[in-house]
Design an enzyme around this catalytic site. Structure first.
Site, short mmCIF file in Angstrom:
data_model
loop_
_atom_site.label_atom_id
_atom_site.label_comp_id
_atom_site.label_asym_id
_atom_site.label_seq_id
_atom_site.Cartn_x
_atom_site.Cartn_y
_atom_site.Cartn_z
N PRO A 121 0.06 -0.18 -6.84
CA PRO A 121 1.50 -0.46 -6.67
C PRO A 121 2.02 -0.01 -5.32
O PRO A 121 1.75 1.11 -4.88
CB PRO A 121 2.14 0.34 -7.80
CG PRO A 121 1.10 0.37 -8.84
CD PRO A 121 -0.22 0.46 -8.11
N CYS A 122 2.74 -0.91 -4.68
CA CYS A 122 3.13 -0.63 -3.30
C CYS A 122 4.54 -0.07 -3.20
O CYS A 122 4.92 0.47 -2.17
CB CYS A 122 3.03 -1.90 -2.46
SG CYS A 122 4.08 -3.24 -3.05
#
Ligand code: SF4
Length: 643
Positions: A121-122
């Protein structure tokens, strides 16, 4: 209208809720997956996609020839989309949990996949929304440490246990270009320790045919030290027009009467662009003249007036003040009408919130789900599960399939060729560190200054000075190891500066010294050091190399380190984007922490600066004396020319 009277509400994109049937070759348990994979054989190499979301990366992997047999994520709705697209198994798991991580790692080991891919997840790294996150932390609504920040470690652990031939990781640039680049250095050093050759780059999606200004960090690791070439980035820029000009016009808020299964009639243009041809490829015969998911949010009456007044150059501050609901000084890019003839701004998960960054080039509304998917290069056969807001979010979080396909194809080609990589970061940093530690007299002696102040002071006085001036000045400067001592010894400092032709720099040194005497705590951190006059972030970063309190030293990006990195690695563009590409390139010369080894980036960073100052000069570099010459791209091309 004052702020308290303003209504900020933007209509939600309510329904229809799309449900997606599973792929006909889907299985529902790890045991069945192993049986199914065994029966399927190995006509195509296998892939697993961690943090797969709705499957942009997997669509690209499939199109590059991979059989993506496993997708893992903890977003059930995104997995519904994914499961409709791919055969094999989807697992809804949170990889921050040990049990889930063990289960997935064991399964991937048994599957014997060729490539493990994923985009942890960014959002925790992303600059977008950082101020919002800060305010939530301050309000106690959100914890200070976001566990999702560490999911890259889960990805790495799965990789190191499964040991696939290839690894592909994608993330926002901010993951790669933090101040100390510790995440990238850790990934690189741990993978290199296991025999992988690691290749890193910040890719601009628009350089690869994606009609979008989207920059992303990519890491490719190939087992047995295999070299890799990034896909060609010289194609023509794709535009919004190339991607969506063929889609029929719709009103904001329009919904098909048949609900989720409703569609608009569609006719393929006589001369479709390459992107349109790609988007329409692979549709079932009954869908050839249909467009699904071409729906968007309703448009407020005041927004309608604003949208109609805008072209692609309009800033929010240009909008009539009586119509504005947000402060133009803070939100000047709040609204953006896209330009037909340019790439779109990056499609992010933010599009699920209000869509104002994505106003259609000539219709009075924000983009539809299908248009957003097109700009991300999803084929039209891909439908997105859940309500439109979920579809927008999943599209924004995805890797553009076209970019994923190109990188995955390059990986397959590299594995086929199996040529050795040029040099590892571990090797380069080891060479340069050993050279530095045995060097004796330094050209930049403040890289081993006794205190942070003496390093700051030396840079202010001696930056760019000739080597004889440095040799003359350093024994005295070394003793002025606190701001107070410098002020007490002002006459000695002036005499010295006069002697080496640097009298004009004395006020800079004294200005900084006085500042720290009056504000002693400003000497404590890299950030606060820059409050003193003339102490730039670069000067502060170099001084941090001698700061024993800082655990992980910052990467110093200056003319010298960029020169060494670009020459050794054979890169051209570092001067244009020093803070991103340049920082990443310099990082590749630095050591990283790895099991059983301390983080020695401080010494390797100092070594790069010393090399730049003494051997790798802008003119006439002394390559024959350089510890990196056997691996330096610039030197080897010069040597080849001479021969
Ligand atoms: S070999 Fe020459 S060009 Fe390459 S890093 Fe060393 S001094 Fe610079």
């Amino acid at each position: 209208m004052n702020a308290s009277q303003r209504n900020y509400r933007v209509g939600l994109v309510r329904g229809p809720v799309v449900t997606i049937p599973r792929h006909p070759d889907a299985v529902d348990s790890p045991t069945k997956l192993l049986d199914w994979a065994a029966s399927r054989g190995r006509k195509r190499p296998r892939a697993a996609d961690l943090f797969c979301g709705a499957g942009g990366l997997s669509v690209g992997l499939s199109e590059a020839g991979y059989d993506v047999v496993l997708g893992v994520d903890n977003d059930r709705v995104a997995l519904e989309t994914y499961a409709g697209l791919h055969p094999g198994l989807v697992l809804c798991r949170d990889l921050s949990e040990r049990e889930a991580l063990d289960e997935v790692a064991d399964l991937i080991c048994k599957l014997d996949v060729e490539i493990v891919a994923g985009g942890p997840p960014c959002q925790p790294f992303s600059r977008a929304g950082k101020s919002k996150i800060r305010s939530l932390v301050q309000a106690g609504i959100r914890p200070e440490h976001d566990n999702r920040r560490d999911l890259w470690r889960a990805f790495l652990e799965v990789v190191l246990r499964a040991r696939p031939r290839a690894v592909l990781l994608e993330n926002v640039p901010d993951m790669a270009v933090t101040s100390d680049t510790a995440i990238v250095r850790t990934l690189v050093s741990e993978l290199e320790a296991e025999g992988y050759a690691v290749h890193t780059a910040l890719l601009r999606a628009c350089d690869h045919g994606v009609p979008q200004l989207r920059n992303r960090f990519f890491l490719v690791a190939l087992a047995k030290g295999i070299g890799f070439e990034w896909p060609d980035a010289s194609g023509a820029l794709a535009t919004v027009k190339d991607a969506i000009i063929d889609l029929p016009p719709v009103e904001g808020g329009w919904r098909p009467v048949a609900g989720a299964d409703g569609f608009l009639p569609y006719e393929t243009p006589v001369e479709p662009s390459a992107l349109v041809r790609r988007a329409r490829d692979g549709l079932d015969a009954e869908d050839e003249h249909r467009i699904y998911d071409h729906i968007t949010r309703p448009v407020r009456d005041d927004d309608r007036v604003i949208f109609e007044s805008m072209d692609s150059t309009t800033r929010y501050s240009d909008v009539d003040e009586s119509l504005r609901r947000y402060r133009a000084d803070i939100f000047d890019d709040k609204y953006k009408r896209l330009d037909w003839d340019k790439p779109s701004r990056s499609i992010t998960a933010h599009i699920a919130r209000d869509g104002y960054w994505y106003i259609h080039p000539d219709q009075t509304r924000t983009l539809t789900v299908r248009e957003a998917a097109r700009l991300q290069t999803f084929p039209d056969r891909v439908r997105f599960a859940g309500p439109p807001s979920a579809a927008f979010r999943h599209i924004g979080n995805a890797v553009p399939p076209l970019l994923a396909e190109q990188v995955a194809s390059s990986i397959r080609e590299a594995l086929r060729r199996s040529e050795p990589a040029r040099a590892s970061s571990t090797y380069l940093s080891g060479c340069i560190t050993a050279w530095f530690e045995h060097k004796g007299d330094l050209g930049l002696p403040w890289l081993e200054a006794p205190t942070v102040w003496s390093a700051l002071q030396a840079q202010l006085l001696l930056r760019g000075a000739r080597s004889d001036a440095v040799k003359t000045a350093w024994p005295t400067l070394e003793k002025l190891d606190s701001p107070e001592r410098t002020i007490e010894s002002v006459d000695e400092l002036r005499d010295l500066a006069l002697l080496i032709g640097r009298a004009r720099r004395v006020p800079q040194v004294l200005g900084a010294a006085r500042w720290y005497v009056e504000n002693p705590s400003d000497l404590d951190t890299i950030k606060t050091r820059t409050r003193a006059p003339r102490v730039t972030p670069q000067v502060a970063a170099i001084a941090a190399l001698v700061d024993p309190v800082i655990e992980s030293a910052p990467v110093v990006v200056n003319q010298g380190s960029l020169r060494v990195a670009s020459r050794v690695l054979g890169l051209q563009v570092l001067q244009q984007r020093p803070g991103s590409d340049g920082r990443l390139a310099v990082t590749r010369l630095l050591a990283g922490p790895s099991a059983g080894r301390p983080d020695d980036s401080r010494t390797s960073m100092a070594a790069v600066l010393e090399l730049a100052a003494t051997l790798c000069k802008a003119r006439d570099p002394l390559c024959s004396e350089c510890p990196l010459n056997s691996k330096c791209a610039w030197y080897s091309s010069r040597s080849a020319q001479v021969q």
